[in-house]
Design an enzyme around this catalytic site. Sequence first.
Site, PDB file in Angstrom:
ATOM      1  N   ASP A  66       0.834  -1.201   0.000  1.00  8.50           N
ATOM      2  CA  ASP A  66       0.000   0.000   0.000  1.00  8.50           C
ATOM      3  C   ASP A  66       0.870   1.253   0.000  1.00  8.50           C
ATOM      4  OD1 ASP A  66       0.907  -0.457   2.593  1.00  8.50           O
ATOM      5  OD2 ASP A  66      -1.080  -0.877   3.399  1.00  8.50           O
ATOM      6  N   ASN A 134      -7.921  -2.628  14.175  1.00  9.72           N
ATOM      7  CA  ASN A 134      -9.327  -2.759  13.780  1.00  9.72           C
ATOM      8  C   ASN A 134      -9.515  -3.925  12.801  1.00  9.72           C
ATOM      9  OD1 ASN A 134      -8.212  -1.787  11.429  1.00  9.72           O
ATOM     10  ND2 ASN A 134      -9.636  -0.089  11.157  1.00  9.72           N
ATOM     11  N   HIS A 136      -7.779  -4.451  10.064  1.00  7.11           N
ATOM     12  CA  HIS A 136      -7.515  -4.209   8.637  1.00  7.11           C
ATOM     13  C   HIS A 136      -6.334  -5.040   8.141  1.00  7.11           C
ATOM     14  CE1 HIS A 136      -4.851  -0.412   9.501  1.00  7.11           C
ATOM     15  NE2 HIS A 136      -4.115  -1.492   9.480  1.00  7.11           N
ATOM     16  N   GLU A 141      -9.882  -1.658   5.029  1.00  9.13           N
ATOM     17  CA  GLU A 141     -10.539  -1.380   6.306  1.00  9.13           C
ATOM     18  C   GLU A 141     -11.786  -2.251   6.451  1.00  9.13           C
ATOM     19  OE1 GLU A 141      -8.868   0.242   8.328  1.00  9.13           O
ATOM     20  OE2 GLU A 141      -8.056   2.121   7.569  1.00  9.13           O
TER      21      GLU A 141
END
Length: 244
Positions: A66, A134, A136, A141
Amino acid sequence: MIELVDSVDTGADRAAHLIARVLRAAPDATVGFATGATPLGLYRRLADDRRQGRVDWSCASAVALDEYVGLGPQHPDSFAAYLAQHVLDPLGIAADRADLLRGDATDLDAECARYEAALARTSVDVQIVGIGRNGHLAFNEPGSPFDGLTRVVELAPETRAANLPSLRSLEKTPARALTQGIGSILRARHLVLLAFGAAKSGALAAALDSPIDTACPASAVQLHPSLTVVADRAAAARLRTRVR
Ligand code: PGA
């Protein structure tokens, strides 16, 4: 398979061993490198192994997971800069063998399409991934589709806070990123998921012990036929199963 380790250093050693095995079997392997704090020990270990002549990276290639939108490779907070510093330079991977996402591309969708085509052509031999608090996976996400490909995404507020580069305000931290999709990541031949520290224990349990669900993007790794999770005891504390 889950490899439970006593320390982050041992985890780095285990992961380096796995990567070295891939490189020895296929010296021209393509390795996908994650960024963030988690893999830094692994990258130090890979650099040591190379310096000592234990692993030859001269024919290997690198891809990224990314990149922040708006940050070119010269920007110190870009993942391209991170990868140059911690991976490409120490391992001697030349620029023409490292295909990284361009966060400063003028046409971001075209850049994502280019990257996805390159990934499909190259076929990644081993992809190193971390896990967000979280859940991800890369910058996919919660709610991201499991068949998603490389694309532009909005970052969750908690991700922006967690990745806040030093000395920068949240307002200046990019709100968008380019990321390999979960579908892209799952195509890698082997996946190595690293998780260290208590802050990752909830996400790791959701990823590995719960039914797969887009609410926890990292749960998609359960679909991968060749997955190794390297976790320390703190990260694995809430796992019920499959720990050895
Ligand atoms: P970290 O990030 O290694 O900095 O904890 C992992 C991730 O967000 O995937």
